[in-house]
Write a protein that holds these residues in place. Structure first.
Motif, short mmCIF file in Angstrom:
data_model
loop_
_atom_site.label_atom_id
_atom_site.label_comp_id
_atom_site.label_asym_id
_atom_site.label_seq_id
_atom_site.Cartn_x
_atom_site.Cartn_y
_atom_site.Cartn_z
N VAL A 614 74.86 35.01 73.66
CA VAL A 614 74.03 33.83 73.91
C VAL A 614 74.22 32.86 72.74
O VAL A 614 74.08 33.24 71.57
N VAL A 615 74.57 31.62 73.06
CA VAL A 615 74.77 30.59 72.03
C VAL A 615 73.72 29.50 72.23
O VAL A 615 73.67 28.87 73.30
N ILE A 616 72.89 29.28 71.20
CA ILE A 616 71.74 28.37 71.34
C ILE A 616 71.55 27.56 70.06
O ILE A 616 71.93 28.00 68.97
N PRO A 617 70.93 26.37 70.16
CA PRO A 617 70.51 25.66 68.95
C PRO A 617 69.50 26.51 68.17
O PRO A 617 68.71 27.27 68.75
N GLU A 618 69.50 26.37 66.84
CA GLU A 618 68.69 27.22 65.97
C GLU A 618 67.21 27.18 66.29
O GLU A 618 66.51 28.20 66.20
N GLU A 619 66.70 26.01 66.74
CA GLU A 619 65.25 25.88 66.92
C GLU A 619 64.71 26.73 68.07
O GLU A 619 63.50 26.94 68.18
N ARG A 641 76.84 29.64 63.66
CA ARG A 641 78.12 28.97 63.86
C ARG A 641 77.86 27.49 64.06
O ARG A 641 77.36 27.08 65.11
N GLU A 642 78.11 26.68 63.05
CA GLU A 642 78.00 25.23 63.16
C GLU A 642 76.71 24.77 63.85
O GLU A 642 76.72 24.24 64.96
N LYS A 643 75.56 25.03 63.22
CA LYS A 643 74.25 24.57 63.68
C LYS A 643 73.77 25.27 64.96
O LYS A 643 72.83 24.81 65.60
N VAL A 644 74.44 26.33 65.34
CA VAL A 644 73.97 27.09 66.48
C VAL A 644 73.84 28.55 66.08
O VAL A 644 74.46 29.00 65.12
N LYS A 645 73.00 29.26 66.81
CA LYS A 645 72.84 30.70 66.61
C LYS A 645 73.57 31.44 67.73
O LYS A 645 73.53 31.03 68.89
N VAL A 646 74.22 32.52 67.35
CA VAL A 646 74.94 33.35 68.32
C VAL A 646 74.26 34.73 68.33
O VAL A 646 74.13 35.37 67.29
N ILE A 647 73.81 35.13 69.50
CA ILE A 647 73.14 36.43 69.66
C ILE A 647 74.02 37.34 70.50
O ILE A 647 74.36 37.01 71.64
#
Length: 697
Positions: A614-619, A641-647
């Motif tokens: 799952v790739v999402i913006p940090e907020e 990864r570049e202002k995003v979170k990877v789960i």
């Protein structure tokens, strides 16, 4: 009739990648720059040559593998030439069957990576599939002109997640919008990209600020190549300079031995780096003669092999069956040895029947060119074979061989389907038979209680495409039920017991008596059948019927009617009657034995567990993590990864229906995910009870 093209100049390769890494765009550029197409087909415009199906062009994804042939003259040696037989494969996990069957018959691969995302879940899957065949490969880091692209981070992710054998043979000059060229670390030459499509790059000087870094990477590359060949290592240790030809030969051998994996870079959409990628395919990937003889068995089960050569007996493997509206059923095959000519006869060892080869076709996506013969190392298609399936061997009838077939994953999801008009039932049955012949991961069955048709596949998208094809290609409108999980069953402890079928009704009776042992196997090891009968307790001619009975019982299940997997069955005793015993009696006895022993072996229900990224913006991190936990998700890793979170998370498939809508809601439309099957795992007891109750109600 003589060979149409030298064997040593042939390259049979596949382009494989995670979805959206850009592999079809890479393929389209290869076709343009090799002169096969005169207009670049863009995926985002629905005009890609290799994505010829309506569904592919509408959705902008590759669904079925497409084959073509092109020719390349290396940029630094125009006198040389390669004939590249190329297969473009899907990136979506639902169509992984296309990757598996393509890799089975190819000699090398180009694996494409997104320059921003690096190694993604399907990247790992296709890499493991290539590992299974010990396949030589090149890496191409694509999209380096995009915001957030980072070649070194991509390289690090390849080394961390895939292999330590990766070695860069190029470095990018600049990145993102400043990506203007590459440095060839073998030749120590800079190439600068131009906007002129007819001359997309020119040689130049290595930027001053890169020279120290380039020297370091060049030294590492030379050292790793030299370490693979004793004569090169000796010269290297004596501080003697190695020529370009020596380095190329050393790197090529290391690639063939799968000891090194060259990493190149570019931006296919902007026509950057494709010429140099084609050069690498020519110089480093194998020709069919580079590979060891293909292994198989003769009709008695003894080992046999065929060397790649026109003078060997003919042998080939059918890797794909496809329907063509103009010519009928196409069988794609790879020739491993010998020559196949139009009008000749071949043997299919599975059926024991001969088939006549009518038309032979060289394929270019969905177009075709008729040819007179196919030579060792070639890939072609033929029309009109009557009983040939994916994975079948076709060979010389006087020198039979059975090549290793192709293994396909089990389906994980099912839907019920019926025609909207009852008069279309026969048309629906015919459509499903045709589609299941094409796609070995599509399974067709009927519910024994309701007689409803059930289709099972690799995911919701897979089944959606199947239903769409039924409508468009066969003109059948269908009602489709909601998706259901394809559960499985297995046993957890060894057990043994007896099954009998003794029936007397006047005249000849029926008598079968089977003693069976069952033992659990490791997950994904499949079914194994052993014959341990001694002293003729069961005559040898009835043993196949015993195995057939066990297999049929496994399909019917014992807990909730789902197929049983990963079991070892051993028939060790029994009895028979001289007059009343028959194959049918022993098959029924074996089914009863399996059902009886399975109940003693503590059977359990298994569910498909999906590997999800799952790739999402940090907020939105907290909300998404909470939702995944509520879905019985097991968090494996989280990274940035570049202002995003990877789960990275493992979640039961049963909990993932409708997740796309939920994720869009949680992230205001800015999150995305990919999902692939990982393994079957035991269902928690309270949930298993609900499933069993639901099946019985």
């Amino acid at each position: 009739m003589s060979r149409d093209y030298p064997l040593e100049k042939i390259r049979n390769i596949g382009i494989i990648a995670h979805i959206d890494a850009g592999k079809t765009t890479v393929t389209e550029r290869i076709l343009f720059f090799t002169g096969i197409s005169h207009k670049i087909g863009e995926v985002h415009e629905g005009a890609a040559i290799m994505d010829w199906m309506e569904q592919e062009r509408e959705r902008g994804i590759t669904i079925t593998s497409a084959a073509t042939t092109c020719y390349w003259h290396p940029t630094d040696n125009p006198e040389a030439e390669s004939r590249i037989n190329l297969i473009d494969t899907p990136g979506h996990i639902d169509f992984t069957v296309e990757v598996q069957r393509s890799l089975r018959v190819l000699d090398g691969a180009v694996i494409v990576f997104d320059g921003v995302a690096g190694v993604e879940p399907q990247s790992e899957t296709v890499w493991r599939q290539a590992d299974k065949f010990n396949m030589p490969r090149l890496c191409f880091v694509n999209k380096l002109d995009r915001t957030g692209a980072n070649f070194k981070e991509d390289l690090a992710s390849i080394e961390k997640k895939l292999t330590k054998k990766a070695v860069p043979v190029q470095l990018p000059i600049g990145t993102e919008e400043k990506f203007v060229g590459v440095v060839d670390l073998l030749k120590m030459q800079a190439y600068y990209f131009a906007d002129d499509i007819n001359q997309p790059f020119k040689e130049g000087e290595i930027p001053e600020e890169m020279k120290a870094e380039v020297d370091d990477y060049h030294g590492i590359l030379v050292e790793r190549i030299a370490a693979e060949k004793s004569e090169l290592l000796e010269k290297y240790l004596n501080n003697e300079e190695l020529s370009i030809d020596e380095l190329r030969a050393g790197l090529r051998q290391a690639v063939l031995d799968y000891n090194l994996v060259p990493v190149l870079c570019g931006s296919a959409l902007k026509n950057k780096g494709i010429h140099l990628l084609l050069d690498a395919i020519h110089y480093y990937l194998p020709n069919p003669a580079d590979l060891p003889p293909v292994q198989g068995t003769d009709l008695k089960g003894e080992p046999a092999e065929r060397r790649t050569g026109d003078d060997e007996p003919f042998s080939s493997l059918v890797f794909k069956i496809a329907s063509d509206p103009y010519v009928g059923t196409l069988a794609y095959f790879r020739v491993y040895s010998g020559v196949l000519k139009q009008g000749s006869y071949v043997l299919n060892p599975r059926t024991g029947k001969k088939e006549r080869i009518g038309r032979l076709l060289l394929m270019h996506s969905n177009d075709r060119k008729e040819i007179d013969a196919v030579w060792a190392g070639g890939i072609a298609a033929t029309v009109g074979l009557k009983d040939t399936r994916t994975g079948d061997t076709l060979c010389d009838e006087n020198n039979p061989i059975i090549l290793e077939s192709i293994e396909f994953p089990e389906p994980v999801i099912s839907v019920r389907v019926e025609p909207k008009a009852k008069t279309d039932q026969d048309k629906l049955d015919a459509a499903l038979r045709r589609l299941s012949d094409e796609d070995p991961t599509l399974r067709i069955s009927r519910d024994p209680d309701t007689n409803e048709m059930i289709i099972s596949g690799m995911g919701e998208l897979h089944l959606d495409i199947i239903v769409d094809r039924i409508r468009r290609e066969f003109n059948v409108e269908a009602n489709v039920g909601r998706p259901e999980v394809s559960y499985r069953e297995t046993i957890t402890i060894p057990a043994e017991g007896r099954g009998q079928y003794i029936h007397q009704s006047g005249g000849r009776g029926q008598y079968g008596d089977v003693c069976l042992k069952l033992a659990p196997r490791e997950r994904s090891e499949g079914f194994k059948f052993n014959n341990a009968i001694k002293g003729g307790a069961i005559p040898q001619e009835y043993i196949p019927a015993v195995e057939k009975g066990v297999r049929e019982a496994m399909e019917e299940g014992v807990v909730a009617g789902y197929p049983v997997i990963d079991v070892e069955a051993t028939v060790y005793d029994g009895s028979y009657h001289d007059v009343d015993s028959s194959e049918m009696a022993f098959k029924i006895a074996a089914k009863r034995a399996f059902q009886e022993v399975s109940r003693q072996a503590q059977p359990v229900l298994l569910e498909p567990i999906m590997k999800v990224e799952v790739v999402i913006p940090e907020e939105f991190f907290g909300d998404v993590m909470g939702d995944l936990s509520a879905r019985r998700g097991k968090i494996i890793d989280t990274s940035s990864r570049e202002k995003v979170k990877v789960i990275d998370v493992e979640v039961p498939l049963a909990e993932m229906f409708g997740y796309a809508t939920t994720l869009r809601s949680l992230t205001k439309g800015r999150g995305n995910f990919t999902m692939e099957f990982k393994e079957y795992f035991e269902v928690p007891r309270h949930i298993a009870e609900e499933i069993v109750t639901g099946r019985k109600s």
